[in-house]
Design an enzyme around this catalytic site. Structure first.
Site, short mmCIF file in Angstrom:
data_model
loop_
_atom_site.label_atom_id
_atom_site.label_comp_id
_atom_site.label_asym_id
_atom_site.label_seq_id
_atom_site.Cartn_x
_atom_site.Cartn_y
_atom_site.Cartn_z
N PRO A 86 0.70 -1.39 0.11
CA PRO A 86 -0.03 -0.08 -0.01
C PRO A 86 0.90 1.43 0.09
O PRO A 86 1.98 1.39 0.58
CB PRO A 86 -0.59 -0.09 1.23
CG PRO A 86 -0.70 -1.41 1.99
CD PRO A 86 0.66 -2.21 1.30
N GLU A 87 0.34 2.19 -0.95
CA GLU A 87 1.26 3.49 -0.88
C GLU A 87 0.16 4.55 -0.42
O GLU A 87 -0.92 4.16 0.16
CB GLU A 87 1.47 3.74 -2.30
CG GLU A 87 2.74 2.77 -3.17
CD GLU A 87 2.86 3.02 -4.19
OE1 GLU A 87 3.00 4.28 -4.68
OE2 GLU A 87 3.41 2.09 -5.19
N HIS A 107 -4.75 -14.72 11.73
CA HIS A 107 -3.86 -13.33 11.38
C HIS A 107 -4.26 -12.06 11.70
O HIS A 107 -3.89 -11.04 11.60
CB HIS A 107 -3.99 -13.58 9.72
CG HIS A 107 -3.42 -14.66 8.97
ND1 HIS A 107 -2.31 -15.00 9.14
CD2 HIS A 107 -3.98 -15.48 8.22
CE1 HIS A 107 -2.01 -16.23 8.49
NE2 HIS A 107 -3.19 -16.44 8.14
N ARG A 148 1.14 -11.28 6.60
CA ARG A 148 2.64 -11.59 6.53
C ARG A 148 3.30 -10.84 7.86
O ARG A 148 4.85 -10.87 7.94
CB ARG A 148 3.38 -10.83 5.20
CG ARG A 148 2.90 -11.88 4.18
CD ARG A 148 3.25 -11.52 2.82
NE ARG A 148 4.76 -11.63 2.62
CZ ARG A 148 5.33 -11.41 1.64
NH1 ARG A 148 4.54 -10.62 0.61
NH2 ARG A 148 6.49 -11.25 1.56
N ARG A 159 19.64 17.18 -5.31
CA ARG A 159 19.85 15.87 -5.19
C ARG A 159 20.51 15.19 -6.42
O ARG A 159 20.06 15.47 -7.55
CB ARG A 159 18.67 14.92 -4.84
CG ARG A 159 17.72 15.47 -3.71
CD ARG A 159 18.34 15.17 -2.41
NE ARG A 159 17.41 15.71 -1.56
CZ ARG A 159 17.55 15.68 -0.18
NH1 ARG A 159 18.20 14.67 0.30
NH2 ARG A 159 16.84 16.31 0.81
#
Ligand SMILES: [Zn+2]
Length: 268
Positions: free
Chosen positions: A2-3, A91, A110, A149
């Site tokens: 997920p972002e 879970h 996970r 950068r």
């Protein structure tokens, strides 16, 4: 993984259930690396806390309590934070029963998800190192943080200490939309191009949130529905397919360890 948009969709869906409620009861699974704060401390500190806001910074959700303490939640790879009643399930790691009787469950197959209790007046190293949030950063701050950068622009976008919330999908999509090749050193990009990138990134993140986020792997919205934004991806995951702008084959390479999709003709 997920972002920002997927996390923001989760935050918006949980907000009406969670905010304004006091935590009545806390259930946890056995201690594991999921818990940055031990289950024992969570059970001591969380009951009685009134949630006054549900906030987001980058990919983190933060429940803010009336005394100033906070609960940090990170979905990791497969985390699901939901107000739906879940069947008994090995879970589920954390379940909060609210004064309304509704429950917030944190499920993660996970266990790369994380929870941490942050006491009033203190912070978390995970939050301290984050740059400004990618959805709310203004164009001047955005260009100032990138233009010096020497990193490849995509690597810089993924660096959470420069900008928080952008991951692989939205970096590839925003760079395509602004015509910038992902390998280009950030400092060689003109200010006008960086401003374009800022505006395209904002547009894409906003559109994805409105579409319910992108469904990949195990991401589900808290109501169990699938997000729909993956249907709008222009380049991500489309190696070898035709570029939507010029029709040439989309390229793929690994950059900074991340799978990267782009058009070598349209992005310079
Ligand atoms: Zn092209």
């Amino acid at each position: 993984l997920p972002e920002l948009p997927e996390v923001e969709v989760v935050r918006r869906q949980l907000e009406p259930t969670w905010v304004g409620q006091t935590i009545a009861e806390v259930w946890t699974a056995s201690p594991s690396y999921f818990f940055l704060t031990s289950p024992r401390i969570l059970k001591r500190r969380l009951p009685g806390q009134l949630t006054v806001a549900l906030e987001r910074h980058g990919k983190y959700i933060l429940a803010r309590f009336d005394g100033g303490s906070r609960l940090l939640c990170h979905l990791g790879m497969t985390g699901q934070l939901t107000a739906r009643a879940l069947a008994p399930d090995p879970h589920v790691h954390l379940r909060l029963t609210l004064s309304s009787g509704e429950q917030i469950s944190f499920r993660d197959v996970r266990k790369f998800g994380k929870v941490e209790f942050i006491s009033e007046g203190s912070s978390s190293p995970r939050l301290d190192k984050l740059g400004p949030d990618a959805l709310t950063i203004d164009a001047d701050t955005f260009t100032a943080r990138l233009q010096s950068r020497s990193l490849a622009i995509k690597t810089a976008l993924l660096n959470q200490s420069i900008l928080a919330g952008v991951g692989n999908i939205y970096a590839d999509e925003a760079l395509f939309a602004s015509g910038i090749v992902p390998t280009r050193p950030a400092r060689t990009i003109s200010r006008a191009k960086l401003e374009r990138l800022h505006s395209e990134l904002n547009r894409i993140l906003t559109a994805s949130i409105q579409g319910g986020g992108s469904t990949i792997n195990d991401y589900l919205k808290p109501d169990g529905a699938l997000g729909g934004y993956q249907d709008w991806h222009q380049v991500y995951g489309k190696r070898g397919e035709a570029c939507p702008l010029c029709g040439r084959s989309l390229r793929h390479r690994v950059l900074g360890g991340r799978s990267t999709h782009y058009c070598s003709h349209c992005q310079r």
